[in-house]
Design a protein around this motif. Structure first.
Motif, PDB file in Angstrom:
ATOM      1  N   PHE A  49       0.862  -1.181   0.000  1.00  0.00           N
ATOM      2  CA  PHE A  49       0.000   0.000   0.000  1.00  0.00           C
ATOM      3  C   PHE A  49       0.897   1.230   0.000  1.00  0.00           C
ATOM      4  CE2 PHE A  49       0.636  -0.894   4.540  1.00  0.00           C
ATOM      5  CZ  PHE A  49       0.975   0.356   5.055  1.00  0.00           C
ATOM      6  N   GLU A  50       0.312   2.384  -0.280  1.00  0.00           N
ATOM      7  CA  GLU A  50       1.070   3.633  -0.210  1.00  0.00           C
ATOM      8  C   GLU A  50       0.668   4.432   1.015  1.00  0.00           C
ATOM      9  OE1 GLU A  50       1.756   7.870  -2.531  1.00  0.00           O
ATOM     10  OE2 GLU A  50       1.486   6.044  -3.722  1.00  0.00           O
ATOM     11  N   TRP A  51       1.677   4.828   1.791  1.00  0.00           N
ATOM     12  CA  TRP A  51       1.516   5.764   2.904  1.00  0.00           C
ATOM     13  C   TRP A  51       1.751   7.158   2.335  1.00  0.00           C
ATOM     14  CZ3 TRP A  51       5.803   8.350   5.609  1.00  0.00           C
ATOM     15  CH2 TRP A  51       5.413   9.012   6.772  1.00  0.00           C
ATOM     16  N   THR A  52       0.716   8.016   2.375  1.00  0.00           N
ATOM     17  CA  THR A  52       0.716   9.252   1.599  1.00  0.00           C
ATOM     18  C   THR A  52       0.978  10.465   2.490  1.00  0.00           C
ATOM     19  OG1 THR A  52      -1.032   8.105   0.373  1.00  0.00           O
ATOM     20  CG2 THR A  52      -0.444  10.310  -0.361  1.00  0.00           C
ATOM     21  N   SER A  53       2.118  10.447   3.160  1.00  0.00           N
ATOM     22  CA  SER A  53       2.470  11.557   4.046  1.00  0.00           C
ATOM     23  C   SER A  53       2.794  12.808   3.243  1.00  0.00           C
ATOM     24  CB  SER A  53       3.681  11.167   4.902  1.00  0.00           C
ATOM     25  OG  SER A  53       4.163  12.280   5.613  1.00  0.00           O
TER      26      SER A  53
ATOM     27  N   LEU B 129       6.286  13.249   1.037  1.00  0.00           N
ATOM     28  CA  LEU B 129       7.120  12.283   1.751  1.00  0.00           C
ATOM     29  C   LEU B 129       6.539  10.876   1.608  1.00  0.00           C
ATOM     30  CD1 LEU B 129       8.191  14.064   5.072  1.00  0.00           C
ATOM     31  CD2 LEU B 129       9.510  13.717   2.989  1.00  0.00           C
ATOM     32  N   HIS B 130       5.854  10.619   0.516  1.00  0.00           N
ATOM     33  CA  HIS B 130       5.147   9.352   0.326  1.00  0.00           C
ATOM     34  C   HIS B 130       6.114   8.168   0.324  1.00  0.00           C
ATOM     35  CE1 HIS B 130       1.863  11.734  -2.099  1.00  0.00           C
ATOM     36  NE2 HIS B 130       2.139  12.274  -0.928  1.00  0.00           N
ATOM     37  N   ARG B 131       5.616   7.027   0.793  1.00  0.00           N
ATOM     38  CA  ARG B 131       6.339   5.757   0.743  1.00  0.00           C
ATOM     39  C   ARG B 131       5.405   4.649   0.293  1.00  0.00           C
ATOM     40  NH1 ARG B 131       9.486   9.720   3.476  1.00  0.00           N
ATOM     41  NH2 ARG B 131      11.373   8.786   4.393  1.00  0.00           N
ATOM     42  N   VAL B 132       5.941   3.715  -0.502  1.00  0.00           N
ATOM     43  CA  VAL B 132       5.255   2.458  -0.769  1.00  0.00           C
ATOM     44  C   VAL B 132       5.720   1.462   0.281  1.00  0.00           C
ATOM     45  CG1 VAL B 132       5.069   0.493  -2.337  1.00  0.00           C
ATOM     46  CG2 VAL B 132       4.906   2.819  -3.233  1.00  0.00           C
ATOM     47  N   VAL B 133       4.785   0.837   0.969  1.00  0.00           N
ATOM     48  CA  VAL B 133       5.087  -0.191   1.968  1.00  0.00           C
ATOM     49  C   VAL B 133       4.928  -1.546   1.285  1.00  0.00           C
ATOM     50  CG1 VAL B 133       4.367  -1.235   4.144  1.00  0.00           C
ATOM     51  CG2 VAL B 133       4.434   1.265   3.901  1.00  0.00           C
ATOM     52  N   LEU B 134       6.011  -2.323   1.271  1.00  0.00           N
ATOM     53  CA  LEU B 134       6.065  -3.547   0.477  1.00  0.00           C
ATOM     54  C   LEU B 134       6.338  -4.756   1.370  1.00  0.00           C
ATOM     55  CD1 LEU B 134       6.117  -4.792  -2.384  1.00  0.00           C
ATOM     56  CD2 LEU B 134       8.577  -4.332  -2.425  1.00  0.00           C
ATOM     57  N   PHE B 135       5.427  -5.726   1.313  1.00  0.00           N
ATOM     58  CA  PHE B 135       5.519  -6.917   2.157  1.00  0.00           C
ATOM     59  C   PHE B 135       6.198  -8.059   1.402  1.00  0.00           C
ATOM     60  CE2 PHE B 135       1.879  -4.480   3.636  1.00  0.00           C
ATOM     61  CZ  PHE B 135       2.029  -4.508   5.011  1.00  0.00           C
ATOM     62  N   ARG B 136       6.970  -8.855   2.124  1.00  0.00           N
ATOM     63  CA  ARG B 136       7.584 -10.063   1.573  1.00  0.00           C
ATOM     64  C   ARG B 136       6.633 -11.253   1.649  1.00  0.00           C
ATOM     65  NH1 ARG B 136      11.222 -14.360   3.525  1.00  0.00           N
ATOM     66  NH2 ARG B 136      12.944 -14.719   2.055  1.00  0.00           N
ATOM     67  N   ASP B 137       5.578 -11.106   2.417  1.00  0.00           N
ATOM     68  CA  ASP B 137       4.786 -12.242   2.879  1.00  0.00           C
ATOM     69  C   ASP B 137       3.540 -12.494   2.048  1.00  0.00           C
ATOM     70  OD1 ASP B 137       6.578 -12.478   5.169  1.00  0.00           O
ATOM     71  OD2 ASP B 137       5.636 -10.601   5.804  1.00  0.00           O
ATOM     72  N   ASP B 138       2.916 -13.644   2.340  1.00  0.00           N
ATOM     73  CA  ASP B 138       1.663 -14.030   1.708  1.00  0.00           C
ATOM     74  C   ASP B 138       0.484 -13.444   2.485  1.00  0.00           C
ATOM     75  OD1 ASP B 138       3.188 -15.454  -0.109  1.00  0.00           O
ATOM     76  OD2 ASP B 138       3.015 -17.329   1.003  1.00  0.00           O
ATOM     77  N   ASP B 139      -0.712 -13.741   1.995  1.00  0.00           N
ATOM     78  CA  ASP B 139      -1.913 -13.110   2.529  1.00  0.00           C
ATOM     79  C   ASP B 139      -2.164 -13.410   3.997  1.00  0.00           C
ATOM     80  OD1 ASP B 139      -2.367 -15.775   1.911  1.00  0.00           O
ATOM     81  OD2 ASP B 139      -4.443 -15.458   1.278  1.00  0.00           O
ATOM     82  N   ASP B 140      -1.780 -14.613   4.480  1.00  0.00           N
ATOM     83  CA  ASP B 140      -2.104 -14.969   5.858  1.00  0.00           C
ATOM     84  C   ASP B 140      -1.484 -14.010   6.865  1.00  0.00           C
ATOM     85  OD1 ASP B 140       0.419 -15.876   5.149  1.00  0.00           O
ATOM     86  OD2 ASP B 140       0.305 -17.694   6.382  1.00  0.00           O
ATOM     87  N   ARG B 141      -0.260 -13.558   6.597  1.00  0.00           N
ATOM     88  CA  ARG B 141       0.390 -12.611   7.498  1.00  0.00           C
ATOM     89  C   ARG B 141      -0.059 -11.174   7.247  1.00  0.00           C
ATOM     90  NH1 ARG B 141       6.451 -15.273   7.438  1.00  0.00           N
ATOM     91  NH2 ARG B 141       6.216 -16.500   9.352  1.00  0.00           N
ATOM     92  N   VAL B 142      -0.176 -10.808   5.970  1.00  0.00           N
ATOM     93  CA  VAL B 142      -0.508  -9.418   5.652  1.00  0.00           C
ATOM     94  C   VAL B 142      -1.905  -9.060   6.156  1.00  0.00           C
ATOM     95  CG1 VAL B 142      -0.739  -7.742   3.778  1.00  0.00           C
ATOM     96  CG2 VAL B 142       1.043  -9.489   3.667  1.00  0.00           C
ATOM     97  N   LYS B 143      -2.818 -10.014   6.177  1.00  0.00           N
ATOM     98  CA  LYS B 143      -4.176  -9.739   6.661  1.00  0.00           C
ATOM     99  C   LYS B 143      -4.236  -9.488   8.160  1.00  0.00           C
ATOM    100  CE  LYS B 143      -7.109 -11.920   3.158  1.00  0.00           C
ATOM    101  NZ  LYS B 143      -8.122 -12.968   2.874  1.00  0.00           N
ATOM    102  N   LEU B 144      -3.154  -9.751   8.870  1.00  0.00           N
ATOM    103  CA  LEU B 144      -3.147  -9.523  10.318  1.00  0.00           C
ATOM    104  C   LEU B 144      -3.048  -8.046  10.678  1.00  0.00           C
ATOM    105  CD1 LEU B 144      -0.834 -12.465  11.468  1.00  0.00           C
ATOM    106  CD2 LEU B 144      -3.339 -12.323  11.617  1.00  0.00           C
ATOM    107  N   VAL B 145      -2.747  -7.195   9.682  1.00  0.00           N
ATOM    108  CA  VAL B 145      -2.628  -5.762   9.945  1.00  0.00           C
ATOM    109  C   VAL B 145      -3.507  -4.987   8.978  1.00  0.00           C
ATOM    110  CG1 VAL B 145      -0.282  -5.960  10.855  1.00  0.00           C
ATOM    111  CG2 VAL B 145      -0.641  -5.530   8.409  1.00  0.00           C
ATOM    112  N   LEU B 146      -3.711  -3.730   9.273  1.00  0.00           N
ATOM    113  CA  LEU B 146      -4.347  -2.787   8.366  1.00  0.00           C
ATOM    114  C   LEU B 146      -3.296  -1.804   7.873  1.00  0.00           C
ATOM    115  CD1 LEU B 146      -7.651  -1.980  10.300  1.00  0.00           C
ATOM    116  CD2 LEU B 146      -7.428  -3.332   8.196  1.00  0.00           C
ATOM    117  N   PRO B 147      -3.510  -1.186   6.717  1.00  0.00           N
ATOM    118  CA  PRO B 147      -2.539  -0.205   6.238  1.00  0.00           C
ATOM    119  C   PRO B 147      -2.372   0.965   7.204  1.00  0.00           C
ATOM    120  CG  PRO B 147      -4.010  -0.852   4.466  1.00  0.00           C
ATOM    121  CD  PRO B 147      -4.580  -1.432   5.731  1.00  0.00           C
ATOM    122  N   PHE B 148      -1.170   1.492   7.256  1.00  0.00           N
ATOM    123  CA  PHE B 148      -0.848   2.677   8.056  1.00  0.00           C
ATOM    124  C   PHE B 148      -1.011   3.882   7.144  1.00  0.00           C
ATOM    125  CE2 PHE B 148       2.159   5.701  10.036  1.00  0.00           C
ATOM    126  CZ  PHE B 148       1.782   5.588  11.367  1.00  0.00           C
ATOM    127  N   SER B 149      -1.846   4.828   7.545  1.00  0.00           N
ATOM    128  CA  SER B 149      -2.146   5.947   6.658  1.00  0.00           C
ATOM    129  C   SER B 149      -1.606   7.259   7.210  1.00  0.00           C
ATOM    130  CB  SER B 149      -3.662   6.068   6.454  1.00  0.00           C
ATOM    131  OG  SER B 149      -4.270   6.750   7.531  1.00  0.00           O
TER     132      SER B 149
END
Length: 634
Positions: A192-196, A203-223
């Motif tokens: 997801f993109e954090w749009t600071s 100061l935008h950043r793309v947040v990029l996960f190494r993981d599959d859906d099971d781990r990524v679904k444990l969090v919500l995007p940081f905005s």
């Protein structure tokens, strides 16, 4: 047929041609008795994979609310080579599929436009959600978009803090990305993109996960509603890893709309950065998006007056329309000056806060990751081919100053077709691609797909660059792009081996350059550019440049060019002639292609468009490797 021209620099003579090594072997590990097959224990990258780490779909509010009707599924099918229909009804297809794609939709009210389109029941139960829904359904999409901007983005307060809505759209995005992931064939990564945008600075950043859906679904995007401070984003990343056991990194955007904040030496709280800050920044942000549709950010003529190629689609007018650019902001926005600043900070702090690798990406908001100039579908869906003068006159950045004279305005004709990330890895999987980014074995292209590789070491010989096991030697006796050197042997200087091969569907190569930055005896950073290989048998002059320009075959009447100049492949061996073992330094490679038409030139011919007089009709595409750093012992 021409194959290659090999330039040998540091006062070495030119030599014979070779073909670039496309499928490159790696170091062999001898375990026990000798084995017949030399490839049994290869452990290093063998292939370059191409992708876009920064693409927006209809799930991004600033795309979906203003005309993008294409969801992540369409974006991924397009990236995989399928023919699709754009939001404006134009058929679109890539010249060849990408190897990977990162759908990086904005975290702020993710999926709002889609929920409005579907008249989502949960959205309609939210007071603010129903208000923007009703505006859109009444035909006032831009009014709804303006309401979101004024009451949400501008205030920094989430106008619809409904966690259930956020989770629903986040999990829908994750599920789509998961469906399209095909290990070994095509990789789709969760992001997801954090749009600071503090004080409307990017100061935008793309947040990029190494993981599959099971781990990524444990969090919500940081905005940006959660915080506009990068240090708080790093806290989020650290918390994700601690909670899930997964891995994640952030990719800062091209900094040319940050007005000096992207590589600031002060924290957002106004304190000087320290060693702890520097360590955290490089822990969580190992790479940087140096080039994208909103201009190129490698170098600037004001900062590098002796670099005749520094003026390349620079966006240097201001921020997002509220403050004009001043010269003192520039060093903290461009990659080369930031790398130099990193050396100075390392001397002061003991650690380099700006020791980043380099990639490129599109930042397209059309769902279409097309980065070639002849296939440009615009920054936003409203400026796709066939939209008339609006395609050129639309404001990407408006002058919003009370007494503004248009001096910070940026029109759509000033965008580029985007850029790509080249990644060296063993296989096309999430883990392999993410790991390459984490170790910085990546490079940036302004939109084409040249194969580019560099190694630095102490013991390479002039002949090594010509050997078929060039990469095996490079890994065994040196380090690749993104690597580190230290402890210079007595009397030796860094030796670099470079190979470059043109995009098979693109233009020939003009030259290979090595960009060096270092600290002088007074602790002040310096830079120098060395041309190390020149096409067409051009010599390298005493000023370390090809003795004449490569030429120009572009016909603007037909928007065409020919590969009758330049070379299909170039290679070089170079030893630093001015090496000081007591001084920190970095080296990266820049390659230039021969001149080719820009999207404006193609539009003029294919669409019959009247192009603004200031429009650039031809340019030289290029690529930049991640640096290799030298640090003295102690």
């Amino acid at each position: 047929m021409k194959i290659a021209a090999i330039g040998l620099c540091a006062c070495l003579a030119s030599t014979t041609a070779i073909a670039a090594d496309v499928s490159i072997t790696e170091d062999n590990v001898n375990i026990g008795a000798a084995k017949y097959s030399p490839y049994l224990y290869r452990g290093h990258p063998t292939q370059v994979f191409w992708g876009d780490t920064h693409l927006h779909t209809s799930y991004s509010t600033d795309a979906g609310m203003i005309g993008n009707r294409l969801p992540p599924d369409t974006a991924l099918r397009f990236a995989k080579g399928e023919k699709v229909v754009s939001s404006s009804g134009v058929e679109a297809r890539l010249i060849q599929p990408l190897d990977f794609l990162v759908v990086a939709d904005h975290a702020e009210n993710l999926g709002l436009a889609v929920m409005i389109e579907e008249s989502d029941a949960a959205l309609l139960r939210d007071r603010w959600g129903k208000e923007v829904h009703d505006l859109v359904k009444a035909g006032d999409s831009y009014g709804a978009y303006g309401k979101w901007g004024e009451e949400g983005v501008a205030t920094g307060i989430n106008p619809m803090p409904n966690v259930a809505l956020q989770r629903n759209m986040w999990e829908r995005l994750i599920d789509t990305v998961e469906i399209h992931n095909e290990p070994g064939v095509f990789t789709s990564l969760h992001a997801f993109e954090w749009t600071s945008s503090p004080n409307v600075k990017n100061l935008h950043r793309v947040v990029l996960f190494r993981d599959d859906d099971d781990r990524v679904k444990l969090v919500l995007p940081f905005s940006a509603y959660d915080s506009e401070d990068p240090e708080d984003l790093w806290n989020y990343l650290e918390g994700y890893e601690e909670r899930t056991g997964g891995q994640v990194l952030a990719i800062p955007h091209n900094g040319n709309l940050s007005n000096g904040l992207m590589f600031d030496v002060e924290t957002r709280a106004g304190e000087p950065i320290d060693a702890a800050y520097a360590k955290r920044r490089m822990r969580w942000e190992p790479i940087y998006e140096v080039t994208q549709g909103k201009g190129d950010g490698e170098a600037h003529p004001f900062l590098s007056p002796e670099d005749e190629f520094a003026e390349f689609h620079n966006w240097d007018k201001g921020d997002f329309g509220f403050e004009a650019k001043t010269p003192e902001m520039l060093p903290n926005e461009y990659a080369r000056s930031a790398l130099k600043l990193g050396l100075e900070q390392q001397a002061a702090l003991g650690i380099n806060p700006f020791k980043f690798g380099m990639i490129g990406s599109s930042d397209s908001h059309t769902s279409l990751a097309g980065t070639r100039e002849e296939n440009y579908f615009g920054k936003f869906s409203g400026v796709e081919p066939g939209t008339g003068e609006f395609r050129y006159d639309d404001d990407v950045v408006s002058d919003r100053r009370p007494d503004g004279d248009g001096g910070v305005q940026v029109k759509h004709w000033e965008t580029t077709a985007g850029a790509l990330a080249g990644v060296w890895a063993r296989e096309n999987t999430r883990k392999a691609i993410w790991d390459a980014m984490a170790r910085k074995e990546v490079y940036a292209s302004t939109g084409t797909r040249p194969v580019l590789r560099v190694f630095a070491g102490w013991s390479f010989t002039e002949d090594d660059v010509f050997k078929p096991d060039f990469a095996t030697i490079g890994y065994a006796s040196g380090v690749p792009m993104g690597g580190d050197m230290t402890a210079a042997p007595e009397g030796r200087a860094p030796k670099l081996m470079v190979r470059a091969l043109r995009d098979p569907n693109g233009a020939n190569l003009d030259r290979i350059q090595i960009v060096k930055g270092w600290l002088d005896a007074n602790g002040v950073s310096q830079e120098r550019i060395y041309d190390v290989a020149c096409s067409d048998e051009r010599a390298i002059s005493d000023n370390n440049r090809c003795d004449r320009p490569v030429g120009d075959t572009v016909d603007l009447n037909t928007a065409t060019y020919t590969n009758t100049i330049g070379e299909a492949a170039l290679a070089a061996y170079w030893e630093d002639p001015d090496f000081d073992p007591s001084s920190s330094a970095f080296y990266y490679v820049r390659i230039l292609e021969i001149p080719t038409p820009t999207w404006l030139a193609y539009d003029r011919v294919k669409l019959g468009s009247e192009i603004p007089a200031e429009g650039v009709l031809k340019h030289q595409e290029r690529a930049y490797t991640s640096p290799i750093w030298y640090t003295p012992e102690g």
